[in-house]
Design a protein around this motif. Structure first.
Motif, PDB file in Angstrom:
ATOM      1  N   UNK A 132       0.760  -1.314  -0.133  1.00  0.00           N
ATOM      2  CA  UNK A 132      -0.044  -0.221  -0.043  1.00  0.00           C
ATOM      3  C   UNK A 132       0.952   1.000   0.317  1.00  0.00           C
ATOM      4  N   UNK A 133       0.463   2.470  -0.184  1.00  0.00           N
ATOM      5  CA  UNK A 133       1.107   3.419  -0.729  1.00  0.00           C
ATOM      6  C   UNK A 133       0.167   4.605   0.132  1.00  0.00           C
ATOM      7  N   UNK A 134       0.208   5.496   1.248  1.00  0.00           N
ATOM      8  CA  UNK A 134      -0.023   6.326   2.127  1.00  0.00           C
ATOM      9  C   UNK A 134      -0.061   7.558   1.138  1.00  0.00           C
ATOM     10  N   UNK A 135      -1.104   8.342   1.035  1.00  0.00           N
ATOM     11  CA  UNK A 135      -0.644   9.474   0.408  1.00  0.00           C
ATOM     12  C   UNK A 135      -1.852  10.964   1.162  1.00  0.00           C
ATOM     13  N   UNK A 136      -0.672  12.258   1.802  1.00  0.00           N
ATOM     14  CA  UNK A 136      -2.002  13.417   1.897  1.00  0.00           C
ATOM     15  C   UNK A 136      -2.577  13.963   1.363  1.00  0.00           C
ATOM     16  N   UNK A 137      -4.317  13.682   0.888  1.00  0.00           N
ATOM     17  CA  UNK A 137      -4.947  14.683   0.277  1.00  0.00           C
ATOM     18  C   UNK A 137      -4.028  16.288   0.150  1.00  0.00           C
ATOM     19  N   UNK A 138      -4.103  16.091  -1.584  1.00  0.00           N
ATOM     20  CA  UNK A 138      -3.244  17.111  -1.956  1.00  0.00           C
ATOM     21  C   UNK A 138      -2.090  16.630  -2.642  1.00  0.00           C
ATOM     22  N   UNK A 139      -1.543  15.899  -2.030  1.00  0.00           N
ATOM     23  CA  UNK A 139       0.031  15.850  -2.112  1.00  0.00           C
ATOM     24  C   UNK A 139       0.211  15.258  -4.010  1.00  0.00           C
ATOM     25  N   UNK A 140      -0.368  15.860  -4.353  1.00  0.00           N
ATOM     26  CA  UNK A 140       0.481  15.658  -6.029  1.00  0.00           C
ATOM     27  C   UNK A 140       0.747  15.468  -6.682  1.00  0.00           C
ATOM     28  N   UNK A 141       2.792  15.973  -5.590  1.00  0.00           N
ATOM     29  CA  UNK A 141       3.766  14.543  -6.302  1.00  0.00           C
ATOM     30  C   UNK A 141       3.602  14.029  -6.489  1.00  0.00           C
ATOM     31  N   UNK A 147      -5.186   6.207   0.732  1.00  0.00           N
ATOM     32  CA  UNK A 147      -5.090   4.532   0.741  1.00  0.00           C
ATOM     33  C   UNK A 147      -5.329   4.059  -0.628  1.00  0.00           C
ATOM     34  N   UNK A 148      -3.925   3.631  -0.764  1.00  0.00           N
ATOM     35  CA  UNK A 148      -3.978   3.183  -3.092  1.00  0.00           C
ATOM     36  C   UNK A 148      -2.759   1.556  -2.393  1.00  0.00           C
ATOM     37  N   UNK A 149      -3.390   0.735  -3.473  1.00  0.00           N
ATOM     38  CA  UNK A 149      -2.783  -0.447  -3.487  1.00  0.00           C
ATOM     39  C   UNK A 149      -2.444  -1.072  -4.989  1.00  0.00           C
ATOM     40  N   UNK A 150      -1.716  -2.019  -4.392  1.00  0.00           N
ATOM     41  CA  UNK A 150      -1.451  -3.247  -5.593  1.00  0.00           C
ATOM     42  C   UNK A 150      -0.985  -4.386  -4.915  1.00  0.00           C
ATOM     43  N   UNK A 151      -1.650  -5.437  -5.951  1.00  0.00           N
ATOM     44  CA  UNK A 151      -1.103  -6.990  -5.548  1.00  0.00           C
ATOM     45  C   UNK A 151       0.068  -7.394  -6.557  1.00  0.00           C
ATOM     46  N   UNK A 152       0.745  -8.746  -6.272  1.00  0.00           N
ATOM     47  CA  UNK A 152       1.384  -9.571  -7.559  1.00  0.00           C
ATOM     48  C   UNK A 152       1.050  -9.800  -8.635  1.00  0.00           C
ATOM     49  N   UNK A 153      -0.433  -9.833  -8.555  1.00  0.00           N
ATOM     50  CA  UNK A 153      -0.868 -10.100  -9.672  1.00  0.00           C
ATOM     51  C   UNK A 153      -1.129  -8.918 -10.701  1.00  0.00           C
TER      52      UNK A 153
END
Length: 177
Positions: A131-140, A167-173
């Motif tokens: 997962x990647x956790x990004x604060x809203x507004x951090x466009x970079x 919260x963004x995610x990616x799995x192996x598949x």
């Protein structure tokens, strides 16, 4: 010692002489505005960060890498994997995160380092999902997340500071597709 080479970068474990350059990065309000409560971090807090990251390497088999420019050997920041203890709702997922000095923004270094770290997570360390956790507004950071192929899973609120997190995610598949 775990190291990853990319075309322009060396991702490696932390060394004693990394403390001052990382504390300079952590002392920049523009860098830190998206992290935690947005406060800059001094030499002592930076040393604590590095110690915590190295402990995570020892305990978990992953952690944050020091990111070094291949040509000059200059430390430009940190990228890696961490257990997101501040956000228990995503546990047991592992988070990918990065922090680069402002002078290195907009040159593709974050994407290059993060892509290598994601490959390390899913192929070398055998993680099924990141997962990647990004604060809203951090466009970079959002741009880096998109380049990694991660998709928005849900919004949540930071449990301590109250701001919106994505919260963004990616799995192996998905990664292998």
């Amino acid at each position: 010692m775990t190291e990853i080479l990319t075309p322009r970068l060396l991702l490696r474990r932390w060394q004693e002489d990394d403390l001052v350059p990382l504390s300079e990065i952590n002392g920049d309000p523009d860098v830190m505005r998206w992290i935690g409560d947005g406060s800059v971090r001094g030499l002592d807090e930076t040393a604590e960060d590095i110690d915590r990251w190295e402990e995570e390497w020892d305990d978990e088999g992953f952690g944050l890498f020091a990111v070094e420019l291949l040509g000059s050997g200059e430390l430009i920041g940190a990228v890696g994997l961490t257990v997101p203890e501040y956000l228990p709702e995503v546990y047991p997922n592992i988070e990918i995160t990065w922090r680069l000095g402002r002078q290195y923004w907009g040159q593709g270094y974050a994407s290059e380092a993060a892509q290598a770290t994601l490959e390390f997570a899913l192929q070398d360390r055998g993680l099924d999902r990141v997962v990647a956790v990004n604060r809203a507004g951090n466009d970079e950071s959002e741009n880096v997340i998109r380049k990694l192929g991660m998709v928005l899973e849900r919004d949540t609120t930071h449990p301590e500071h109250g701001y919106l997190l994505q919260i963004h995610s990616i799995d192996l598949t998905e990664y292998e597709a």
